[in-house]
Design an enzyme around this catalytic site. Structure first.
Site, PDB file in Angstrom:
ATOM      1  N   ALA A   1      89.762  25.110  -8.705  1.00 15.30           N
ATOM      2  CA  ALA A   1      90.256  24.309  -9.929  1.00 15.30           C
ATOM      3  C   ALA A   1      89.011  23.547 -10.231  1.00 15.30           C
ATOM      4  O   ALA A   1      88.171  23.149  -9.609  1.00 15.30           O
ATOM      5  CB  ALA A   1      91.592  23.708  -9.600  1.00 15.30           C
ATOM      6  N   LYS A   2      89.101  22.846 -11.697  1.00 17.34           N
ATOM      7  CA  LYS A   2      88.363  21.692 -12.150  1.00 17.34           C
ATOM      8  C   LYS A   2      88.965  21.088 -13.210  1.00 17.34           C
ATOM      9  O   LYS A   2      89.785  21.644 -13.995  1.00 17.34           O
ATOM     10  CB  LYS A   2      87.042  22.429 -12.437  1.00 17.34           C
ATOM     11  N   GLY A   3      88.472  20.031 -13.418  1.00 19.22           N
ATOM     12  CA  GLY A   3      89.018  19.146 -14.646  1.00 19.22           C
ATOM     13  C   GLY A   3      87.665  18.192 -15.307  1.00 19.22           C
ATOM     14  O   GLY A   3      87.066  18.301 -14.693  1.00 19.22           O
TER      15      GLY A   3
END
Length: 424
Positions: A113-115
């Site tokens: 995931a990444k944000g």
């Protein structure tokens, strides 16, 4: 209310298209079923949120934020949050896909995931940064959680930001949830060794590569681009191991001394002044010039796409350690490959951070914390094993280290996907 829009990006190519092309190339080489590729080349979920924030002067600005989950076949998703003016949704998608491969290569039970938030954290006051972080957390609160998706620090974020996310999430849940983020300060459930973990993992990869090539680290020169968390610690560790660090740089300036830079003095100067500019005993150069210096090992530890078709042929280093994510474009990769440069790819070379994030998550869940030598020893075991698995495939298939690393990691995710099957 004003909305903050992304400025023109430093990215020359679409990073998500690069990530997908890397996957397709590896699938062809290792004969992975196209039906699996159709699943793996897409992100499971992408959330875009507006983050209204009251600024110190009373105005309200709306920042744009993202949280992307690429894959959860091997466990809950894991990945950092970056605050940077150039953040784009496609960049975050690419980074989330790379996180999937990174976790699989390290053989830890996470997906990717990444944000990110489109902002310049250097231009925000601490109270504005806190208000923005807490509102961003509230906007994505249904997307994250210790058994679902676990954020961590990335470019432009640190332990303080993680503490605010941890607190905001916990206040909404009604109890402290240690496992919701990693990279927290030690006094609120962080892990010893987490701050230096990415750089330490890079060091272990360089040490293994040097050993495989029958060289001595004490006889090698190193140039490190980027002097944030990863670059500064990596330069420090390499100098302590006896390598000669001939160049370092931050976002504004580079320093070069062919006889070696006093890394401890550079770190102290950066902490004192906020910049490397003005350090005595070194000549100032640009970030672009640093990449082309005559050195044995080059470690790009800043942003993506700094080595491209335009400058790859002029790179003189024999080993490149990707401390940053995606610092070499595919066209640059091909040129370096033809030159015989050994590239230690990002999903291997900078995976130390997510490994110790995994340790922090485990410690938080069991509420029992390890001593630093234990953390570093376990980190070395995991990174070294991943390096050797990659090296074995690299030699066996007569390919490069990036393709070999992807071969190991994509194979693991594909296998997990087949084992679980498709629902319904």
């Amino acid at each position: 209310m004003t909305t903050v829009e992304a400025p023109e990006s430093h990215l020359r190519e679409n990073p998500f298209e690069i990530a997908r092309e890397q996957l397709r190339r590896v699938a062809d080489i290792f004969e992975i079923d196209q039906r699996l590729v159709n699943v793996l080349q897409e992100c499971k979920k992408a959330v875009v949120v507006s983050i209204p924030v009251t600024m110190d002067d009373g105005t309200i600005r709306a920042f744009e934020g993202y949280r992307v989950t690429h894959n959860i076949a091997r466990g809950p998703s894991k990945g950092g949050i970056r605050y940077h003016p150039d953040v784009t949704l496609d960049e975050v998608k690419a980074l989330s896909m790379w996180m999937t491969w990174k976790c699989a290569l390290m053989n830890i039970p996470f997906g990717g995931a990444k944000g990110g938030v489109v902002c310049d954290p250097k231009k925000l006051s601490r109270s504005e940064l806190e208000r923005m972080t807490r509102r961003f957390t509230t906007e994505i609160i249904n997307e994250i959680g210790p058994e679902k998706d676990i954020p961590a620090p990335d470019v432009g974020t640190d332990g303080s930001v993680m503490a605010w996310i941890f607190d905001t999430y916990s206040m909404n849940k009604g109890h402290s949830v240690l496992g919701v983020v990693t990279g927290k300060p030690l006094n609120v459930g962080g892990s010893l060794g987490r701050l230096e973990a990415t750089a330490r993992g890079s060091l272990y990869c360089i040490q293994e590569a040097v050993r495989k090539k029958e060289l001595q680290l004490q006889n090698l020169t190193v140039a490190v681009q980027g002097f944030g968390n990863v670059g500064s610690f990596l330069a420090k560790f390499l100098a302590e191991e006896g390598a000669t660090v001939i160049a370092v740089s931050d976002s504004s300036t580079g320093l070069h001394n062919p006889n070696g830079i006093d890394v401890a003095a550079a770190i102290a100067h950066k902490q004192e002044t906020g910049s490397l500019a003005g350090l005595k005993g070194a000549e100032e150069i640009t970030n672009e010039e640093l990449l082309l210096l005559d050195c044995d090992v080059l470690a790009p530890c800043a942003l993506e796409q700094v080595i491209t078709a335009d400058n790859a042929a002029q790179v003189k280093a024999q080993i490149i350690c990707e401390g940053a994510n995606g610092p070499i474009t595919p066209a640059g990769d091909e040129i370096l490959d033809d030159k015989g440069v050994l590239v230690l790819p990002d999903i291997l070379a900078n995976a130390g951070g997510v490994v110790v994030s995994y340790f922090e998550w485990v410690q938080g869940l069991q509420e029992y914390f390890w001593k630093e030598p234990e953390v570093n020893s376990k980190l070395r075991d995991i990174v070294t094993r991943a390096f050797n698995e990659t090296w074995h495939l690299y030699e066996q298939r007569q390919t490069n280290m990036r393709v070999a690393a992807y071969g190991v990691s994509v194979g693991r995710v594909a296998e997990a996907t087949v084992t679980r099957g498709l629902y319904p």
